[in-house]
Design a protein around this motif. Structure first.
Motif, PDB file in Angstrom:
ATOM      1  N   PRO A 264     -59.842  44.935 150.545  1.00  0.00           N
ATOM      2  CA  PRO A 264     -60.996  45.175 151.408  1.00  0.00           C
ATOM      3  C   PRO A 264     -61.787  43.877 151.573  1.00  0.00           C
ATOM      4  N   LEU A 265     -62.357  43.688 152.739  1.00  0.00           N
ATOM      5  CA  LEU A 265     -63.079  42.444 153.025  1.00  0.00           C
ATOM      6  C   LEU A 265     -64.549  42.514 152.663  1.00  0.00           C
ATOM      7  N   TYR A 266     -65.106  43.731 152.589  1.00  0.00           N
ATOM      8  CA  TYR A 266     -66.519  43.873 152.268  1.00  0.00           C
ATOM      9  C   TYR A 266     -66.761  45.225 151.600  1.00  0.00           C
ATOM     10  N   CYS A 267     -67.878  45.338 150.917  1.00  0.00           N
ATOM     11  CA  CYS A 267     -68.271  46.572 150.243  1.00  0.00           C
ATOM     12  C   CYS A 267     -68.718  47.594 151.292  1.00  0.00           C
ATOM     13  N   PRO A 268     -68.211  48.837 151.233  1.00  0.00           N
ATOM     14  CA  PRO A 268     -68.620  49.843 152.219  1.00  0.00           C
ATOM     15  C   PRO A 268     -70.057  50.319 152.022  1.00  0.00           C
ATOM     16  N   TYR A 269     -70.685  49.978 150.906  1.00  0.00           N
ATOM     17  CA  TYR A 269     -72.048  50.422 150.619  1.00  0.00           C
ATOM     18  C   TYR A 269     -73.103  49.385 150.999  1.00  0.00           C
ATOM     19  N   CYS A 270     -72.867  48.119 150.634  1.00  0.00           N
ATOM     20  CA  CYS A 270     -73.893  47.099 150.888  1.00  0.00           C
ATOM     21  C   CYS A 270     -73.446  46.021 151.873  1.00  0.00           C
ATOM     22  N   GLY A 271     -72.138  45.947 152.163  1.00  0.00           N
ATOM     23  CA  GLY A 271     -71.640  44.972 153.125  1.00  0.00           C
ATOM     24  C   GLY A 271     -71.359  43.590 152.556  1.00  0.00           C
ATOM     25  N   GLU A 272     -71.613  43.382 151.288  1.00  0.00           N
ATOM     26  CA  GLU A 272     -71.349  42.071 150.679  1.00  0.00           C
ATOM     27  C   GLU A 272     -69.847  41.858 150.482  1.00  0.00           C
TER      28      GLU A 272
END
Length: 53
Positions: free
Chosen positions: A9-17
């Protein structure tokens, strides 16, 4: 297809980091060091019908 050929995954689905690392909880588990959440990514399947436009 083995798990080594799957993309991460390229980013966290919760915070976008983007500060993600694999987690020891199991296959497909990732931890976000920005928001301290652990989540899993799992392939659910394909649609039974083809999508046409």
């Amino acid at each position: 297809m083995s798990s080594e050929t799957r993309s991460a995954p390229l980013y966290c689905p919760y915070c976008g980091e983007e500060d993600l690392r694999p987690n020891e909880a199991g296959h497909g588990a990732w931890e976000c060091h920005a928001c301290a959440r652990v989540f899993t990514v799992k392939f659910a399947g394909l649609l039974a019908r083809a999508v046409t436009r």
